[in-house]
Scaffold this motif. Sequence first.
Motif, PDB file in Angstrom:
ATOM      1  N   GLU A 295      -6.560  22.688 -48.060  1.00  0.00           N
ATOM      2  CA  GLU A 295      -7.034  23.213 -46.789  1.00  0.00           C
ATOM      3  C   GLU A 295      -5.868  23.369 -45.819  1.00  0.00           C
ATOM      4  O   GLU A 295      -5.007  22.494 -45.740  1.00  0.00           O
ATOM      5  CB  GLU A 295      -8.056  22.265 -46.160  1.00  0.00           C
ATOM      6  N   ILE A 296      -5.823  24.500 -45.126  1.00  0.00           N
ATOM      7  CA  ILE A 296      -4.911  24.639 -43.997  1.00  0.00           C
ATOM      8  C   ILE A 296      -5.539  23.889 -42.832  1.00  0.00           C
ATOM      9  O   ILE A 296      -6.654  24.179 -42.427  1.00  0.00           O
ATOM     10  CB  ILE A 296      -4.699  26.116 -43.616  1.00  0.00           C
ATOM     11  N   VAL A 297      -4.828  22.913 -42.317  1.00  0.00           N
ATOM     12  CA  VAL A 297      -5.406  22.066 -41.276  1.00  0.00           C
ATOM     13  C   VAL A 297      -4.714  22.232 -39.929  1.00  0.00           C
ATOM     14  O   VAL A 297      -5.261  21.839 -38.895  1.00  0.00           O
ATOM     15  CB  VAL A 297      -5.373  20.577 -41.690  1.00  0.00           C
ATOM     16  N   ASP A 298      -3.514  22.820 -39.917  1.00  0.00           N
ATOM     17  CA  ASP A 298      -2.811  23.007 -38.647  1.00  0.00           C
ATOM     18  C   ASP A 298      -1.638  23.944 -38.879  1.00  0.00           C
ATOM     19  O   ASP A 298      -1.281  24.253 -40.025  1.00  0.00           O
ATOM     20  CB  ASP A 298      -2.318  21.666 -38.107  1.00  0.00           C
ATOM     21  N   CYS A 299      -1.030  24.405 -37.780  1.00  0.00           N
ATOM     22  CA  CYS A 299       0.137  25.271 -37.903  1.00  0.00           C
ATOM     23  C   CYS A 299       1.053  25.089 -36.696  1.00  0.00           C
ATOM     24  O   CYS A 299       0.600  24.714 -35.609  1.00  0.00           O
ATOM     25  CB  CYS A 299      -0.264  26.732 -38.057  1.00  0.00           C
ATOM     26  N   ASP A 300       2.334  25.342 -36.921  1.00  0.00           N
ATOM     27  CA  ASP A 300       3.358  25.265 -35.875  1.00  0.00           C
ATOM     28  C   ASP A 300       4.113  26.580 -35.834  1.00  0.00           C
ATOM     29  O   ASP A 300       4.400  27.171 -36.894  1.00  0.00           O
ATOM     30  CB  ASP A 300       4.353  24.137 -36.154  1.00  0.00           C
ATOM     31  N   GLY A 301       4.459  27.010 -34.633  1.00  0.00           N
ATOM     32  CA  GLY A 301       5.268  28.206 -34.482  1.00  0.00           C
ATOM     33  C   GLY A 301       6.709  27.857 -34.195  1.00  0.00           C
ATOM     34  O   GLY A 301       7.238  26.840 -34.644  1.00  0.00           O
ATOM     35  N   CYS A 302       7.373  28.700 -33.433  1.00  0.00           N
ATOM     36  CA  CYS A 302       8.764  28.465 -33.065  1.00  0.00           C
ATOM     37  C   CYS A 302       8.992  29.037 -31.668  1.00  0.00           C
ATOM     38  O   CYS A 302       8.179  29.809 -31.152  1.00  0.00           O
ATOM     39  CB  CYS A 302       9.718  29.112 -34.070  1.00  0.00           C
ATOM     40  N   THR A 303      10.092  28.661 -31.063  1.00  0.00           N
ATOM     41  CA  THR A 303      10.457  29.175 -29.748  1.00  0.00           C
ATOM     42  C   THR A 303      11.258  30.462 -29.919  1.00  0.00           C
ATOM     43  O   THR A 303      12.257  30.493 -30.661  1.00  0.00           O
ATOM     44  CB  THR A 303      11.298  28.144 -28.977  1.00  0.00           C
ATOM     45  N   ILE A 304      10.812  31.517 -29.284  1.00  0.00           N
ATOM     46  CA  ILE A 304      11.532  32.791 -29.335  1.00  0.00           C
ATOM     47  C   ILE A 304      12.477  32.847 -28.140  1.00  0.00           C
ATOM     48  O   ILE A 304      12.058  32.694 -26.992  1.00  0.00           O
ATOM     49  CB  ILE A 304      10.552  33.987 -29.308  1.00  0.00           C
ATOM     50  N   ASP A 305      13.755  33.061 -28.411  1.00  0.00           N
ATOM     51  CA  ASP A 305      14.769  33.129 -27.360  1.00  0.00           C
ATOM     52  C   ASP A 305      14.876  34.570 -26.859  1.00  0.00           C
ATOM     53  O   ASP A 305      15.737  35.349 -27.294  1.00  0.00           O
ATOM     54  CB  ASP A 305      16.113  32.633 -27.887  1.00  0.00           C
ATOM     55  N   TRP A 306      13.967  34.894 -25.940  1.00  0.00           N
ATOM     56  CA  TRP A 306      13.907  36.261 -25.424  1.00  0.00           C
ATOM     57  C   TRP A 306      15.107  36.555 -24.532  1.00  0.00           C
ATOM     58  O   TRP A 306      15.551  35.697 -23.775  1.00  0.00           O
ATOM     59  CB  TRP A 306      12.629  36.474 -24.618  1.00  0.00           C
ATOM     60  N   LYS A 307      15.593  37.770 -24.645  1.00  0.00           N
ATOM     61  CA  LYS A 307      16.616  38.225 -23.713  1.00  0.00           C
ATOM     62  C   LYS A 307      15.959  38.558 -22.371  1.00  0.00           C
ATOM     63  O   LYS A 307      14.753  38.795 -22.300  1.00  0.00           O
ATOM     64  CB  LYS A 307      17.350  39.437 -24.284  1.00  0.00           C
ATOM     65  N   LYS A 308      16.746  38.558 -21.320  1.00  0.00           N
ATOM     66  CA  LYS A 308      16.217  38.700 -19.969  1.00  0.00           C
ATOM     67  C   LYS A 308      15.400  39.990 -19.835  1.00  0.00           C
ATOM     68  O   LYS A 308      15.868  41.086 -20.152  1.00  0.00           O
ATOM     69  CB  LYS A 308      17.360  38.700 -18.963  1.00  0.00           C
ATOM     70  N   GLY A 309      14.150  39.806 -19.367  1.00  0.00           N
ATOM     71  CA  GLY A 309      13.283  40.949 -19.121  1.00  0.00           C
ATOM     72  C   GLY A 309      12.674  41.566 -20.363  1.00  0.00           C
ATOM     73  O   GLY A 309      12.036  42.624 -20.274  1.00  0.00           O
ATOM     74  N   LYS A 310      12.832  40.936 -21.534  1.00  0.00           N
ATOM     75  CA  LYS A 310      12.360  41.533 -22.789  1.00  0.00           C
ATOM     76  C   LYS A 310      11.162  40.801 -23.395  1.00  0.00           C
ATOM     77  O   LYS A 310      10.683  41.198 -24.455  1.00  0.00           O
ATOM     78  CB  LYS A 310      13.500  41.550 -23.810  1.00  0.00           C
ATOM     79  N   ASN A 311      10.685  39.751 -22.754  1.00  0.00           N
ATOM     80  CA  ASN A 311       9.580  38.958 -23.306  1.00  0.00           C
ATOM     81  C   ASN A 311       8.274  39.746 -23.199  1.00  0.00           C
ATOM     82  O   ASN A 311       7.721  39.921 -22.115  1.00  0.00           O
ATOM     83  CB  ASN A 311       9.472  37.636 -22.558  1.00  0.00           C
ATOM     84  N   VAL A 312       7.761  40.202 -24.333  1.00  0.00           N
ATOM     85  CA  VAL A 312       6.541  41.017 -24.328  1.00  0.00           C
ATOM     86  C   VAL A 312       5.277  40.166 -24.355  1.00  0.00           C
ATOM     87  O   VAL A 312       4.171  40.715 -24.285  1.00  0.00           O
ATOM     88  CB  VAL A 312       6.532  41.991 -25.534  1.00  0.00           C
TER      89      VAL A 312
END
Length: 422
Positions: A279-296
């Motif tokens: 069973e999939i019981v949980d999940c983790d992502g990661c931190t995206i290091d967005w460039k200035k003004g580019k975080n969608v």
Amino acid sequence: MSGGVVGGHGGAVPERAKPRRLPLLPQEARGDKDIQMADNSFSDGVPSDSLEAAKNASNTEKLTDQVMQNPQVLAALQERLDNVSHTPSSYIETLPKAVKRRINALKQLQVKCAHIEAKFYEEVHDLERKYAALYQPLFDKRREFITGDVEPTDAESEWHSETEEEDKLAGDMKNKAVIAEKEAAAAEEPAPRGIPEFWFTIFRNVDMLSELVQEYDEPILKHLQDIKVKFSDPGQPMSFVLEFHFEPNDYFTNPVLTKTYKMKSEPDKADPFSFEGPEIVDCDGCTIDWKKGKNVTVKTIKKKQKHKGRGTVRTITKQVPNDSFFNFFSPLRASGDGESLDEDSEFTLASDFEIGHFFRERIVPRAVLYFTGEAIEDDDNVQSAPGARTRPAWRIQGLGKRPGHCSRISLGDAGCTDSDPM
């Protein structure tokens, strides 16, 4: 002598009269008359409470006859009897204690079977890890062809399609007429490198993925060069990681974005019979290091705010969440403290688990077929074919143990055809 006297005058002893037999009457007409006759004929020496009981019994019988002649009552009784007779638990309750004791012993055996099955799936996970290492050199070469780092040889590029002969005949006729035009165009048009927008095209072709992609996500996904699946090492908790490899771009500095799905393969102590595989019981992502003004994943909004005291108005700006595929790397966490999630969160988490499973089982192993659309047609045919056979693999079966309760996803029968790779 009937009704006469015995002996002479003065010494006559009257013969005891026999009760007179009455003609039989219909049931309805007979009830009260029987009670009255009994009252008249046998009242002497008979207690009054016995007579009253006889009268009540007669009235009850009449009422019962009337009720049983009502079709609605009969239908309700029949339905109740049917329900009782078709309920397994009601049948079990009727069994002798000795039989129930043996049934409990069978349940003990079933729990042991579930633990053996859990060990089976752990070994399946080990096999997946083993064969993933055999697949990887082929997937690495796939990436080289896609990115254009390596050009396939003629032998590697040879492929016989079902319509090859027809295409060849038609092509021979056309080639003679337009060969000069093609050569001129080829001289002017730069040759593309590799297979442009390979993974982005897959996102567009697959409905499950295209629904997540916003217009402002598209230029970012065009920089996606590869997707890999990595399994947990031996002795570590069961899990798998999706790796999204990007070429250098103007949006973020991460060369790789990751999503980890945590799994377990053991029966639940509180409900061991619910076990149907890992069973999939949980999940983790990661931190995206967005460039200035580019975080969608966020957007900036302006809002006018009025000061309560002075009455002046000022404009403030703040960032709020924005729909984007890249929210995939900032997932909700499954509740591990016993608190239940709301319905929207349950749906979001379920969708996340399903997408991760789909990347692992379908997209990564069969990428070229989702690029051309052939795998999508195969999926549609399998789903629509009556009696289509599937092989036991990993199945997303649903969430929780009761409707609307999301806690996990079991993996078992994914609806893959027999020809699908693991």
